[in-house]
Write a protein that holds these residues in place. Structure first.
Motif, PDB file in Angstrom:
ATOM      1  N   ARG A 130     -24.392  55.348 -87.904  1.00 54.71           N
ATOM      2  CA  ARG A 130     -24.623  54.102 -87.140  1.00 54.71           C
ATOM      3  C   ARG A 130     -23.421  53.739 -86.276  1.00 54.71           C
ATOM      4  O   ARG A 130     -23.582  53.234 -85.167  1.00 54.71           O
ATOM      5  N   LYS A 131     -22.241  53.966 -86.810  1.00 56.84           N
ATOM      6  CA  LYS A 131     -21.028  53.654 -86.049  1.00 56.84           C
ATOM      7  C   LYS A 131     -20.960  54.510 -84.790  1.00 56.84           C
ATOM      8  O   LYS A 131     -20.674  54.009 -83.709  1.00 56.84           O
ATOM      9  N   LEU A 132     -21.254  55.798 -84.909  1.00 53.63           N
ATOM     10  CA  LEU A 132     -21.249  56.682 -83.750  1.00 53.63           C
ATOM     11  C   LEU A 132     -22.324  56.261 -82.751  1.00 53.63           C
ATOM     12  O   LEU A 132     -22.082  56.270 -81.540  1.00 53.63           O
ATOM     13  N   ARG A 133     -23.489  55.877 -83.233  1.00 49.72           N
ATOM     14  CA  ARG A 133     -24.538  55.395 -82.319  1.00 49.72           C
ATOM     15  C   ARG A 133     -24.073  54.155 -81.575  1.00 49.72           C
ATOM     16  O   ARG A 133     -24.275  54.026 -80.368  1.00 49.72           O
ATOM     17  N   ARG A 134     -23.451  53.221 -82.286  1.00 51.14           N
ATOM     18  CA  ARG A 134     -22.972  51.979 -81.658  1.00 51.14           C
ATOM     19  C   ARG A 134     -21.896  52.270 -80.610  1.00 51.14           C
ATOM     20  O   ARG A 134     -21.945  51.751 -79.493  1.00 51.14           O
ATOM     21  N   ILE A 135     -20.942  53.120 -80.958  1.00 49.49           N
ATOM     22  CA  ILE A 135     -19.866  53.464 -80.017  1.00 49.49           C
ATOM     23  C   ILE A 135     -20.441  54.175 -78.799  1.00 49.49           C
ATOM     24  O   ILE A 135     -20.096  53.861 -77.659  1.00 49.49           O
TER      25      ILE A 135
ATOM     26  N   GLY B 125     -23.082  52.979 -67.100  1.00 49.52           N
ATOM     27  CA  GLY B 125     -24.325  52.894 -66.351  1.00 49.52           C
ATOM     28  C   GLY B 125     -25.327  53.994 -66.664  1.00 49.52           C
ATOM     29  O   GLY B 125     -26.185  54.305 -65.833  1.00 49.52           O
ATOM     30  N   LEU B 126     -25.245  54.568 -67.850  1.00 52.22           N
ATOM     31  CA  LEU B 126     -26.113  55.695 -68.218  1.00 52.22           C
ATOM     32  C   LEU B 126     -27.105  55.357 -69.323  1.00 52.22           C
ATOM     33  O   LEU B 126     -27.850  56.236 -69.770  1.00 52.22           O
ATOM     34  N   ILE B 127     -27.156  54.116 -69.741  1.00 49.20           N
ATOM     35  CA  ILE B 127     -27.974  53.747 -70.893  1.00 49.20           C
ATOM     36  C   ILE B 127     -29.452  54.072 -70.692  1.00 49.20           C
ATOM     37  O   ILE B 127     -30.156  54.406 -71.650  1.00 49.20           O
ATOM     38  N   ASP B 128     -29.932  54.030 -69.464  1.00 49.84           N
ATOM     39  CA  ASP B 128     -31.345  54.350 -69.202  1.00 49.84           C
ATOM     40  C   ASP B 128     -31.649  55.833 -69.388  1.00 49.84           C
ATOM     41  O   ASP B 128     -32.819  56.213 -69.436  1.00 49.84           O
ATOM     42  N   HIS B 129     -30.611  56.664 -69.482  1.00 44.83           N
ATOM     43  CA  HIS B 129     -30.789  58.107 -69.633  1.00 44.83           C
ATOM     44  C   HIS B 129     -30.493  58.595 -71.044  1.00 44.83           C
ATOM     45  O   HIS B 129     -30.533  59.794 -71.299  1.00 44.83           O
ATOM     46  N   VAL B 130     -30.174  57.662 -71.951  1.00 43.03           N
ATOM     47  CA  VAL B 130     -29.746  58.055 -73.294  1.00 43.03           C
ATOM     48  C   VAL B 130     -30.602  57.357 -74.343  1.00 43.03           C
ATOM     49  O   VAL B 130     -30.819  56.146 -74.283  1.00 43.03           O
ATOM     50  N   GLU B 131     -31.049  58.148 -75.302  1.00 39.22           N
ATOM     51  CA  GLU B 131     -31.774  57.628 -76.456  1.00 39.22           C
ATOM     52  C   GLU B 131     -30.970  57.992 -77.695  1.00 39.22           C
ATOM     53  O   GLU B 131     -30.455  59.108 -77.805  1.00 39.22           O
ATOM     54  N   LEU B 132     -30.851  57.064 -78.627  1.00 38.10           N
ATOM     55  CA  LEU B 132     -30.102  57.279 -79.867  1.00 38.10           C
ATOM     56  C   LEU B 132     -31.093  57.255 -81.013  1.00 38.10           C
ATOM     57  O   LEU B 132     -31.789  56.268 -81.214  1.00 38.10           O
ATOM     58  N   ARG B 133     -31.149  58.352 -81.768  1.00 36.30           N
ATOM     59  CA  ARG B 133     -32.177  58.489 -82.800  1.00 36.30           C
ATOM     60  C   ARG B 133     -31.610  58.982 -84.126  1.00 36.30           C
ATOM     61  O   ARG B 133     -30.602  59.672 -84.175  1.00 36.30           O
ATOM     62  N   ASP B 134     -32.313  58.634 -85.181  1.00 32.42           N
ATOM     63  CA  ASP B 134     -32.008  59.100 -86.516  1.00 32.42           C
ATOM     64  C   ASP B 134     -32.496  60.541 -86.662  1.00 32.42           C
ATOM     65  O   ASP B 134     -33.552  60.886 -86.120  1.00 32.42           O
ATOM     66  N   PRO B 135     -31.778  61.395 -87.375  1.00 34.12           N
ATOM     67  CA  PRO B 135     -32.160  62.817 -87.471  1.00 34.12           C
ATOM     68  C   PRO B 135     -33.574  63.101 -87.960  1.00 34.12           C
ATOM     69  O   PRO B 135     -34.236  63.989 -87.463  1.00 34.12           O
TER      70      PRO B 135
ATOM     71  N   ILE C 102     -18.362  63.456 -78.985  1.00 32.40           N
ATOM     72  CA  ILE C 102     -19.789  63.319 -78.732  1.00 32.40           C
ATOM     73  C   ILE C 102     -20.100  62.287 -77.646  1.00 32.40           C
ATOM     74  O   ILE C 102     -20.904  62.578 -76.753  1.00 32.40           O
ATOM     75  N   PRO C 103     -19.518  61.083 -77.643  1.00 29.98           N
ATOM     76  CA  PRO C 103     -19.847  60.147 -76.560  1.00 29.98           C
ATOM     77  C   PRO C 103     -19.530  60.713 -75.167  1.00 29.98           C
ATOM     78  O   PRO C 103     -20.300  60.510 -74.219  1.00 29.98           O
ATOM     79  N   ALA C 104     -18.432  61.444 -75.049  1.00 27.24           N
ATOM     80  CA  ALA C 104     -18.083  62.043 -73.752  1.00 27.24           C
ATOM     81  C   ALA C 104     -19.101  63.103 -73.353  1.00 27.24           C
ATOM     82  O   ALA C 104     -19.522  63.172 -72.189  1.00 27.24           O
ATOM     83  N   LEU C 105     -19.525  63.928 -74.299  1.00 29.44           N
ATOM     84  CA  LEU C 105     -20.532  64.946 -74.010  1.00 29.44           C
ATOM     85  C   LEU C 105     -21.847  64.293 -73.599  1.00 29.44           C
ATOM     86  O   LEU C 105     -22.499  64.732 -72.643  1.00 29.44           O
ATOM     87  N   ILE C 106     -22.232  63.236 -74.285  1.00 25.76           N
ATOM     88  CA  ILE C 106     -23.469  62.519 -73.946  1.00 25.76           C
ATOM     89  C   ILE C 106     -23.376  61.983 -72.515  1.00 25.76           C
ATOM     90  O   ILE C 106     -24.316  62.120 -71.726  1.00 25.76           O
ATOM     91  N   CYS C 107     -22.250  61.381 -72.161  1.00 26.92           N
ATOM     92  CA  CYS C 107     -22.064  60.874 -70.789  1.00 26.92           C
ATOM     93  C   CYS C 107     -22.165  62.008 -69.777  1.00 26.92           C
ATOM     94  O   CYS C 107     -22.827  61.867 -68.738  1.00 26.92           O
TER      95      CYS C 107
ATOM     96  N   ILE D  99     -20.411  52.880 -74.824  1.00 23.59           N
ATOM     97  CA  ILE D  99     -19.781  53.701 -73.779  1.00 23.59           C
ATOM     98  C   ILE D  99     -20.783  54.077 -72.693  1.00 23.59           C
ATOM     99  O   ILE D  99     -20.474  53.956 -71.504  1.00 23.59           O
ATOM    100  N   VAL D 100     -21.980  54.514 -73.065  1.00 20.92           N
ATOM    101  CA  VAL D 100     -22.943  54.900 -72.029  1.00 20.92           C
ATOM    102  C   VAL D 100     -23.427  53.684 -71.254  1.00 20.92           C
ATOM    103  O   VAL D 100     -23.694  53.773 -70.053  1.00 20.92           O
ATOM    104  N   GLU D 101     -23.522  52.546 -71.924  1.00 16.88           N
ATOM    105  CA  GLU D 101     -23.897  51.311 -71.240  1.00 16.88           C
ATOM    106  C   GLU D 101     -22.860  50.961 -70.178  1.00 16.88           C
ATOM    107  O   GLU D 101     -23.194  50.678 -69.028  1.00 16.88           O
TER     108      GLU D 101
END
Length: 157
Positions: A129-134, A143-153, A109-114, A138-140
């Motif tokens: 939460r662990k997956l959100r943190r990881i 340099g992609l953190i401005d393009h990614v939002e992490l949300r609860d289902p 999932i982190p690779a797909l998000i990137c 990784i996206v930070e």
């Protein structure tokens, strides 16, 4: 166009309402992406298992219908360019897990998000939460953190 990536627990948490919520989200212009690894875990493995409970099979068939009807888009990360991210995610997930827990779909999932965040804003929907943190780390770093939002289902669909 808004892209939402759902992980295994996001699908499971919505239960029977998942299909209706996906359809409604797509009708408002969102694209719902299910990682290939999540589809494999929730649909393919269940349908291949002759001993799977009937309610699991029904859920798997409903998710497959959403894919077939174009409501869910199945994607995999670009393995050629994402191997380091996948390896890091796998290592960090397994380092923080109990030994009896097998690392499954989450490692991709982190690779797909990137991959997706390079072209458009992306929301990762997960209760993990662990997956959100990881993923955030990784996206930070990429340099992609401005393009990614992490949300609860339960806050998205």
């Amino acid at each position: 166009m808004s892209v939402i990536v759902v992980d295994t627990n996001a699908v499971i948490m919505h239960g029977r309402a998942f299909s209706d919520r996906v359809r409604a989200a797509v009708e408002t212009g969102r694209t719902i992406v299910v990682p290939q690894s999540v589809k494999r875990e929730l649909v393919d493995n269940v349908l291949e298992n002759e001993r799977a409970p009937s309610n699991h099979r029904e859920s798997a068939l409903e998710i497959q219908r959403l894919v077939d009807d174009g409501y869910l888009v199945v994607r995999s990360p670009d393995f050629a360019t994402s191997s380091r991210v996948i390896d890091e995610a796998r290592r960090r997930i397994s380092d923080e897990s109990l030994p009896e827990h097998e690392v499954k779909a989450d490692q991709y999932i982190p690779a797909l998000i990137c991959n997706l965040a390079r072209d458009r804003p992306v929301t990762l929907v997960t209760a993990d939460r662990k997956l959100r943190r990881i993923t955030r780390d990784i996206v930070e770093r990429n340099g992609l953190i401005d393009h990614v939002e992490l949300r609860d289902p339960l806050t998205v669909l």
